[in-house]
Design a protein around this motif. Structure first.
Motif, PDB file in Angstrom:
ATOM      1  N   ILE A  20      -5.702  -4.753   0.156  1.00 60.72           N
ATOM      2  CA  ILE A  20      -7.351  -4.217   0.689  1.00 60.72           C
ATOM      3  C   ILE A  20      -6.700  -2.787   0.871  1.00 60.72           C
ATOM      4  N   GLY A  21      -7.949  -1.833   0.637  1.00 58.20           N
ATOM      5  CA  GLY A  21      -7.959  -0.355   1.371  1.00 58.20           C
ATOM      6  C   GLY A  21      -6.967   0.334   0.744  1.00 58.20           C
TER       7      GLY A  21
ATOM      8  N   ASP B 255      -5.363  -6.519  -7.412  1.00 60.49           N
ATOM      9  CA  ASP B 255      -4.084  -7.383  -8.222  1.00 60.49           C
ATOM     10  C   ASP B 255      -2.640  -6.334  -8.043  1.00 60.49           C
TER      11      ASP B 255
ATOM     12  N   GLY C 247      -7.216  -1.913   6.217  1.00 55.86           N
ATOM     13  CA  GLY C 247      -7.735  -1.457   5.313  1.00 55.86           C
ATOM     14  C   GLY C 247      -9.078  -0.544   5.954  1.00 55.86           C
TER      15      GLY C 247
ATOM     16  N   GLU D 100     -18.245  -8.044   1.839  1.00 56.70           N
ATOM     17  CA  GLU D 100     -17.801  -8.883   1.079  1.00 56.70           C
ATOM     18  C   GLU D 100     -16.634  -9.438   2.404  1.00 56.70           C
TER      19      GLU D 100
ATOM     20  N   ASN E 159      -4.011  -1.218  -7.806  1.00 61.33           N
ATOM     21  CA  ASN E 159      -4.936  -1.484  -8.856  1.00 61.33           C
ATOM     22  C   ASN E 159      -5.770  -2.726  -8.089  1.00 61.33           C
ATOM     23  N   GLY E 160      -6.403  -2.440  -6.707  1.00 64.44           N
ATOM     24  CA  GLY E 160      -7.085  -2.950  -5.801  1.00 64.44           C
ATOM     25  C   GLY E 160      -6.568  -5.311  -5.892  1.00 64.44           C
TER      26      GLY E 160
ATOM     27  N   ASN F  72     -14.523  -0.316  -4.680  1.00 61.49           N
ATOM     28  CA  ASN F  72     -13.220  -1.047  -4.601  1.00 61.49           C
ATOM     29  C   ASN F  72     -12.340  -0.697  -5.684  1.00 61.49           C
ATOM     30  N   ARG F  73     -11.206  -0.380  -5.079  1.00 60.19           N
ATOM     31  CA  ARG F  73     -10.628  -0.061  -6.533  1.00 60.19           C
ATOM     32  C   ARG F  73     -10.357  -1.288  -7.421  1.00 60.19           C
ATOM     33  N   GLY F  74     -10.123  -1.317  -8.725  1.00 60.20           N
ATOM     34  CA  GLY F  74     -10.303  -3.178  -9.483  1.00 60.20           C
ATOM     35  C   GLY F  74      -9.051  -3.205  -9.771  1.00 60.20           C
ATOM     36  N   SER F  75      -9.005  -3.898 -10.722  1.00 58.37           N
ATOM     37  CA  SER F  75      -7.577  -4.856 -11.443  1.00 58.37           C
ATOM     38  C   SER F  75      -6.780  -3.995 -11.875  1.00 58.37           C
ATOM     39  N   VAL F  76      -7.824  -3.457 -13.363  1.00 58.39           N
ATOM     40  CA  VAL F  76      -7.169  -2.436 -14.039  1.00 58.39           C
ATOM     41  C   VAL F  76      -7.746  -0.801 -13.950  1.00 58.39           C
ATOM     42  N   THR F  77      -6.368  -0.892 -13.465  1.00 53.18           N
ATOM     43  CA  THR F  77      -5.907   0.820 -13.836  1.00 53.18           C
ATOM     44  C   THR F  77      -7.327   2.453 -13.709  1.00 53.18           C
TER      45      THR F  77
ATOM     46  N   ILE G 145     -17.970  -3.947  -3.865  1.00 50.67           N
ATOM     47  CA  ILE G 145     -18.565  -4.216  -2.774  1.00 50.67           C
ATOM     48  C   ILE G 145     -19.779  -3.840  -2.139  1.00 50.67           C
TER      49      ILE G 145
ATOM     50  N   ASP H  11     -10.532   7.658  -0.782  1.00 53.05           N
ATOM     51  CA  ASP H  11      -8.799   7.337  -0.640  1.00 53.05           C
ATOM     52  C   ASP H  11      -8.465   7.057  -1.454  1.00 53.05           C
ATOM     53  N   THR H  12      -7.066   7.246  -1.167  1.00 55.61           N
ATOM     54  CA  THR H  12      -6.529   7.255  -2.735  1.00 55.61           C
ATOM     55  C   THR H  12      -6.241   5.675  -3.227  1.00 55.61           C
ATOM     56  N   PRO H  13      -5.766   4.447  -4.598  1.00 55.38           N
ATOM     57  CA  PRO H  13      -5.978   5.307  -5.558  1.00 55.38           C
ATOM     58  C   PRO H  13      -7.521   5.451  -6.011  1.00 55.38           C
TER      59      PRO H  13
ATOM     60  N   ARG I 164       0.540  -1.002   0.007  1.00 55.34           N
ATOM     61  CA  ARG I 164      -0.043  -0.155   0.099  1.00 55.34           C
ATOM     62  C   ARG I 164       0.880   1.057   0.114  1.00 55.34           C
TER      63      ARG I 164
END
Lengths: 579, 924
Positions: A379-380, A388, B754, B432, A385-386, B369-374, B380, B858-860, A230
């Motif tokens: 997480i958080g 990932d 988190g 979640e 990239n979440g 939540n931040r996704g896998s793709v930037t 959630i 809250d970034t990103p 993070r």
């Protein structure tokens, strides 16, 4: 100030109303009620302090004492009720050392007296033990000596690059009365706590044995300078509750993100126990028994035992180091919890849960999802990239023995898995035993987690970042949580995962208590004669697993934390108690 | 209902008695003489009834009274040195009645001929002269009682959103020019209204019923005679003054909400007293528990805890009920009668009550939540459900004033308002973290009260000197007793159907929260004004001071009830069965009880002293310059009890010098250009300075203050061109720029696992630039068929950017972005029709606020955006007969959803429903 006058007044009015209502029932004055929540503490070899809360309308209190478990009660003092209800303290002096005394309190209202309050048992202190308080930050090298019992009062930081050395056999207590008392070894500082099997170093509650509870004090927190997944400012859960400036003795904000040195060294822990920790300085922010945040690979941790912590027994946030011979007993959330890019290697670890230990009132709460191992990706905030986000949380966990309580009620509605692997976590989980979990053996949750394994049911160790190999699962309804859009299942045979849902955990090991019974403390986690866990281990590591293991972790022919006929490495220095 | 009926009878009888007393007796003419150039009252004007020997001199504030005038057609003549004399014809005085006629006098030009106008025409020119927007030195906008009466607005919050650049959030909180609520202050009759919210310094304007309002003035630029701690705007609510002659009004209304009325909806359980917003002690924290504090240091036995759990009200789940129609009623009586030994006393007593039930339906909330793709986001913890709300609002005011010797006016103003909302929310969704489905039931009851007592006076000391003063004591209370939350796991049965099972572990399975806040304000202020120069080039010097003491006490206590180890035979019962006492005996060991949000208590003491000196100088007849400075000294102490039980104190001492300069040019053809520069400030809210961590009462976030916060200094530049083509018509174009030095911004701090904490920090700087256009046009001048139609529209377009420091404490927020709460545009437009008599009218209003940041992400994660939403309201007023008129109002006709999003995730969404009301108003 804490109770606005209005509440106090309304309390008074309501209690008066209650009294008035009662008095209409009979012509005589009602009997006063005994006080609630009385407590006692031995402050020396001869002095005991009794504390309780007075009630409006009471005129006074008789304190009565009895010696030993069978002695008769006699009055030792009277306290006049204060004008405003509040905390009342009675100090009983002239007592004998190392002696058990029982106390109760009789409430007086005019000429009426109440029945006695609940009994309190207090043992006066023994001779010959020096005592010292630690109530300010440790900012220069310091040694704690075995002949002294230290009491941590407040949030004590080892800071400024100092090294705290703790001699074998030293006892350090977290003060029950100074809320949140804990020891934080900050980035740059070190702890050298190397005990022996005969003389372990013990961090425990300041309350007397028999009346200790989960969350009595904070815990041991070590913050290193290794990288984590993070970005941004991420603080230690529970830190930074009272002010943001760096002030000695206060709970200032401690940041663990932004580490730069994977080989950072925070010192060494060996033969160390942490008991009855886990106080939550703020809501939902329970401290763990052991917290390792961004701790680097120069740090050595072995032979560590967490007992009855309120949150996790061992929690790892980022960083990565070698950890071996760890035992978690009854932690009130997860026994092992790794996340935020943790890269460490763990071998020979034991998790045993049979019940939920009573919690100190106000210290926090039981987890709603208690697992043996709960590993998360990222997480958080700051997870670019979440799930990932890289670096992935990618530990090597080898030779683990995870034993649950066998009750969904105990593990909470979302808990009860031996291993919860989710949110894009990676890592290698080999040569383990998972038993007696009410929800299932293993949960591989989220499509991102499955992707780490190459999105196949039999991950290839040559390429996969994530694999579960050579495990035995018993006494669970399912080996893997049932597949769905967000839930994945590994092939049992293809990964050498043995499963017998009907087989009891007790039958696998030389000696562990049956489901639901109270452990005596004499565990023998070695495989029972003819147990399937005595064989079936992955003896030779290959591919990415071998690269990860290096020389620190080697394969075994058996499963679990103990070799058949091998050393019972947990005996002598770990402890199983409930209070 | 019986009370209202009785009241009606009393009013009818007294009106009849009054009518009988009216015979062909002489009447009375009252009014005010004002300066057409400044809108200020003109004293020492000779006012004569033409053709009689009756006459008087205007006194304080230009007020005059001519007694003993024979009924019939009357002509008035007014004159004063330096002003053009004026004759007003066509006044008709009924026997024994009072006629109100105001007069405006223009500064004398070369010709000194008498101007003669009709009474009707004079009313128009007076209105123009009273147009505050035009005459005030600073940029102001006002909503008057006439405008409110034509709109469907029921309270001040609804009325104020007609003002250009105003955004109203949650139907309560005012944002001006897209700046957050911290940059707007509210006052009632010139005195600060204390804030009844524990975490913000805001006044929910929906607490002020429209029926009690005279004007709502929004001042957008600073002059030194105003409090220095506003940068966006100062909203001043003025309550009604008395009418010239005794008058009664009574109105009753009823209506329906499309989302709730007549439907069976789950509503919150009551304890008694909710219909009046006064539950008293019925929902208080159980007395025995209150006495045990935060349970720390006690050693309660399991049985004792069980007994304590049994003390809570056994109310956890909303019950189905058919929603009643909306109902409202208001009355007022006012007049100016010789009550005290023949001395005239002006009075107004007014009361209002309304209640209703509405439902936020199809409610969805989720987290992102931040996704896998930037750059992508994943949803959630999605929950769907509905929230019902039973609202009550009532209040009353008493205004009493009198003139002594023509030059001294004394007034007493007392006001009391009370509102309450009783909310119930049921929702189902997925957690979640735990990987389970859950059903959540929440009930929340909040009541607020504002009371204010003001004593003041104005003194005219000769032609040139005026002095006014006021002392005000006001108090607000916010009480949120006994909020409940109950969470059940939804277990799908293998045989079909589902079982609800209480989650008896964790902190959130069953929670009760008790919260109180009291704030008291005591304020004294005085102003002195010296006027000199000629009528065409007047100059003024003004000085004054203010002292204000504020004290606030807030306390929140929350308790979590758990049942560790409770079997399904307990947890699968309905909540009201679990807590009916069967498990809460002293000898049972089912429940555990723990305090939450330990240490949510704080108290604040704020002492403000201010003084100012300013002058207005007419450089030429066309150019006015004003300038001055204000000095403010603020002593602020906040004491809080931390989580750890240790008190933490913050003490701030701030001294500020706040200069201001403004220039107004009067251009030919009724045009004006004005420009101003000033320095103002914004101080942190009390809670923000307290470095304890606790859980927000309002939104459930963990919140921590910052004792290092400094006040924000703001540099303001404004310029505006205005054109007043006809009476009541306006065209204006304004630009504004603000530069904030160290603005306070709400950001996030993140922790392991988190979790995150709301935190306040001084950003480095922020800038805000904007353009405002306002148009008010009578359509009759374009097409004669459209007589009576007026179109108005105002648009504010603005842009802001804030730069946060890259410090170690709070980098969990995007560092460069728009300010939180700032909308890129605000649009208000409407069309009004009024018939010739002015008794029938219809108005349609449209309002849209652009996408704005609801909370910094809250970034990103991206920022949380409240989406643009369009609102259309319609209202109709028609006379029925005599003093009886009818009104029909429709609100939120489009019923477009309220929606906040974060990336592609809908964080919150619901429809509020359309509201239709109809009512009758009676003015005998």
């Amino acid at each position: 100030m804490f109770f606005p006058r209005r509440i106090a007044v309304s309390a008074l009015v309501a209690s008066l109303a209650m009294l008035a209502a009662c008095s209409s029932d009979s012509s005589t004055e009602p009997l006063p009620t005994p006080v609630l929540g009385a407590s006692g503490q031995a402050t020396s070899t001869t002095v005991v302090k009794i504390t309780f809360t007075s009630k409006a309308g009471d005129t006074g209190y008789n304190v009565e004492r009895a010696e030993g478990t069978a002695g008769a009660f006699a009055q030792v003092g009277t306290v006049t009720a204060p004008a405003t209800p509040g905390s009342v303290t009675f100090t009983d002096t002239g007592l004998k050392a190392s002696t058990l005394y029982r106390y109760h309190i009789v409430t007086m209202k005019g000429s009426s007296v109440s029945s006695p309050s609940a009994e309190i048992s207090v043992t006066t202190l023994a001779f010959g033990f020096a005592a010292a308080e630690i109530n300010t930050d440790i900012t220069a090298n310091r040694t704690l000596y075995a002949d002294t019992t230290y009491t941590l009062k407040g949030f004590i930081h080892v800071a400024n690059g100092a090294t705290l050395t703790v001699q074998p056999g030293t006892t350090v207590k977290g003060d029950f009365n100074t809320l949140g008392s804990c020891l934080m070894v900050l980035r740059g500082a070190k702890i050298q706590a190397v005990g022996t099997a005969d003389a372990p170093i013990v961090f425990t509650s300041s309350r007397t044995a028999g009346s200790r509870q989960a969350g009595d004090w904070g815990g041991l927190i070590i913050v290193g300078n290794a990288p984590s997944a993070r970005t941004g400012a991420v603080e230690i859960e529970g830190s930074g509750t009272d002010g943001t400036t760096v002030v000695g003795g206060k709970n200032y904000q401690v940041i663990y993100s932004g580490g730069t040195t994977a080989t950072d060294n925070s010192g060494e822990l060996k033969y160390v126990r942490v008991e009855f920790a886990g106080y939550a300085p703020s809501l939902n922010n329970e401290l763990n028994a052991f917290t390792f945040a961004a701790v680097g690979s120069g740090t050595k941790v072995s032979y560590v035992n967490a007992v009855n912590g309120l949150d996790d027994s061992f929690e790892f946030f980022g960083g990565g180091f070698d950890f071996s011979y760890g035992v978690g007993f009854e932690g009130e959330d997860d026994q092992f919890d790794m996340s935020e890019g943790f890269q460490g290697r763990l071998q020979y670890i034991i998790s045993y849960k049979s019940t939920n230990i009573p919690i100190r009132t106000g210290a926090g709460s039981y987890g709603t999802d208690m697992e043996g191992i709960e590993n998360d990706g990222c997480i958080g905030s700051g997870c670019a990239n979440g799930y990932d986000t890289t670096p992935y949380t990618q530990p090597l966990v080898a030779n683990f023995t995870l034993i649950g309580a066998g009750s969904q009620t105990i593990h909470g509605p979302g808990g009860g898995f031996g291993m919860m692997l989710r949110r894009g976590v990676a890592g290698y989980y080999v040569n383990g035993v998972v038993a007696r979990y009410p929800a299932g053996g293993i949960s591989v949750r989220d499509v991102n987690t499955y992707a780490r394994a190459g999105s196949v049911a039999i991950p290839d160790l040559a390429t996969a970042d994530f694999a579960v190999k050579n495990i035995y699962i018993a006494e669970t309804p399912v080996a893997f949580q049932a597949a769905s859009a967000t839930q994945f299942v590994f092939d049992l045979a293809g990964n050498n995962i043995g499963y017998d849902g009907a087989r009891t955990a007790a039958s696998l090991f030389a000696s562990i208590p049956a489901t639901g019974s109270v452990p005596s403390g004499a565990f023998d986690f070695t495989p029972a004669a003819g147990s399937p866990i005595a064989a079936g281990g992955l003896a030779t590591f290959t591919g990415k697993l071998a690269a990860k293991a290096g020389t620190a972790v080697t394969g075994t022919t058996y499963l679990g934390a103990a070799a058949p006929g091998g050393a019972k490495w947990w005996q002598g220095w770990t402890i199983y108690v409930r209070n | 209902m019986r009370i209202i009926r009785t009241l009606l009878v009393v009013l009818l009888v007294s009106a009849a008695v009054h009518a009988e007393a009216q015979t062909a007796r002489p009447g009375r003419i009252v009014g005010r003489v004002i300066d057409a150039g400044t809108g200020l009252g003109l004293s020492d004007v000779a006012v004569q009834v033409v053709g009689t020997r009756l006459g008087t001199m205007s006194g304080l504030d230009g007020r005059f009274t001519v007694n003993g005038v024979a009924p019939g057609t009357v002509t008035l003549f007014a004159r004063r040195i330096g002003f053009q004399p004026k004759t007003i014809t066509g006044l008709f005085l009924d026997p024994g009645k009072t006629l109100e006629q105001n007069v405006s006098l223009a500064a004398a030009t070369l010709q000194l001929g008498v101007v003669t106008v009709s009474a009707t025409a004079e009313r128009g020119s007076v209105n123009e002269a009273l147009d505050q927007q035009r005459l005030s030195l600073n940029v102001v906008s006002a909503v008057t009682s006439e405008v409110i009466a034509k709109s469907p607005d029921g309270n001040a919050a609804q009325a104020v959103q007609r003002i250009s650049g105003v955004t109203v959030q949650d139907g309560k909180y005012v944002f001006v020019r897209g700046l957050g609520e911290r940059y707007t202050t509210s006052s009632l009759n010139g005195s600060r209204v204390p804030s009844p919210e524990p975490e913000k310094r805001v006044v929910p304007l929906d607490m002020f019923p429209a029926g009690l309002l005279q004007t709502i003035t929004t001042t957008k630029t600073f002059t030194p005679d105003q409090p220095g701690d506003f940068s966006g705007a100062q909203v001043d609510i003025r309550t009604k003054e008395f009418p010239a002659e005794r008058a009664y009004t009574l109105s009753l209304g009823s209506g329906a909400s499309s989302s709730a009325t007549g439907k069976s909806i789950p509503v919150a359980r009551t304890a008694g007293g909710e219909p009046w917003g006064a539950v008293g002690h019925k929902r208080d924290l159980p007395a025995l528990l209150a006495g045990l504090g935060n349970l720390q240091g006690l050693n309660l036995s399991p049985g004792e805890k069980n007994m304590l759990v049994g003390l809570f009200r056994n109310a956890w789940s909303p019950t189905p009920s058919t929603a009643a129609p909306l109902a409202s009623g208001a009355f007022s009586v006012g007049g100016n009668d010789p009550i005290l030994f023949g001395h005239r006393i002006g009075y107004l007593f007014s009361g209002t009550y309304s209640n209703g039930t509405d439902e936020k339906s199809n409610q969805v909330r989720a987290l992102a939540n931040r996704g896998s793709v930037t750059g992508s986001t994943d949803e959630i913890d999605r929950f769907t459900g509905a929230t019902t709300s039973q609202n009550v609002l009532w209040g009353g005011l008493a205004n009493i004033s009198t003139l002594l010797g023509g030059n001294h006016r004394f007034l007493v103003n007392a006001m009391y308002n009370r509102s309450a909302e009783n909310n119930a929310r049921i929702e189902r969704g997925h957690f979640e973290n735990e990987g389970i489905d859950a059903r959540i039931q929440r009930m929340q009851y909040v009541e607020r009260a504002v009371q204010s007592l003001q004593l003041g006076a104005e003194h005219s000391l000769g032609e040139q000197h005026t002095f006014d003063w006021a002392v005000t004591s006001s108090k607000v209370q916010r009480n949120e007793p006994d909020r409940s939350e109950f969470v059940q796991q939804i277990v799908t049965n293998p045989s079909g159907g589902e079982t609800l099972r209480w989650i008896p572990t964790g902190n959130g399975g069953a929670v009760r929260t008790f919260s109180v806040l009291d704030e008291v304000n005591e304020e004294a202020r005085a102003n002195y004004q010296f006027s000199f120069g000629s009528a065409s080039r007047p100059h003024r010097i003004k000085l004054g001071g203010l002292m204000r003491n504020t004290s606030r006490d807030a306390d929140t206590r929350a308790f979590s009830i758990t049942a560790p180890g409770a079997p399904p035979s307990v947890t699968e019962l309905a909540p009201e069965q679990i807590f009916d006492g069967r498990f809460s005996g002293l000898s049972t060991e089912v429940f555990d009880l723990a305090p939450l949000a330990q240490g949510g208590a704080y108290s604040a003491r704020d002492h403000l002293t201010a003084a100012y000196l300013m002058g207005e100088w007419s450089a030429t007849e066309k150019v006015k310059v004003s300038g001055g400075a204000r000095v403010e000294q603020d002593h602020l102490d906040v004491d809080a009890v931390s989580t750890l039980g240790a008190p933490l104190s913050t003490s701030k001492r701030w001294n500020d010098l706040l200069p201001a300069l403004a220039i107004t040019w009067t251009l030919p053809r009724d045009q004006q250009v004005r420009a101003s520069v000033s320095r103002t400030l914004a101080r942190p809210e009390y809670r923000e300075l307290s470095p304890i961590k606790s859980r927000d009462v309002l939104n459930g976030d963990d919140t921590q203050g910052n004792d290092q916060l400094e006040r924000t200094r703001v540099f303001n530049v404004d310029a505006r061109w205005e054109w007043y083509p006809h009476s009541g018509e306006t065209v204006s174009f304004a630009v504004f720029a603000k530069s904030f030095d160290r603005p306070i911004e709400r950001v996030y701090r993140s922790a392991g696992s988190g979790t995150r904490t709301v935190f306040y920090t001084n950003a480095d700087k922020a800038d805000n630039l904007g353009v405002e256009v306002e148009l008010r046009k009578s359509l009759a001048s374009l097409v004669s068929l459209l007589e009576g139609f007026q179109l108005f529209t105002n648009v504010t377009v603005m842009q802001s950017s804030i730069t946060l420091p890259k410090n170690t404490q709070a980098s969990a927020t995007n560092l460069k972005r728009r300010m939180v709460g700032q909308a890129p545009y605000v649009l208000n437009t409407g069309l009004t029709w009024v018939n010739k008599s002015g008794k029938a009218s219809a108005t349609i209003l449209f309002n849209q606020v652009g996408d704005r940041i609801d909370a910094a992400g809250d970034t990103p994660l991206p920022d949380v955006i409240e989406r643009a939403r369009s609102v259309v309201d319609f209202s109709l007023r028609v006379p029925v007969f005599n003093g009886l008129s009818a009104r029909v109002d429709a609100k939120n006709l489009l019923d477009s959803p309220y929606r906040t999003t974060q990336g592609t995730v809908t964080r919150d969404r619901y429809r509020a429903g359309r509201t239709f009301t109809a009512g009758l108003s009676w003015r005998p």
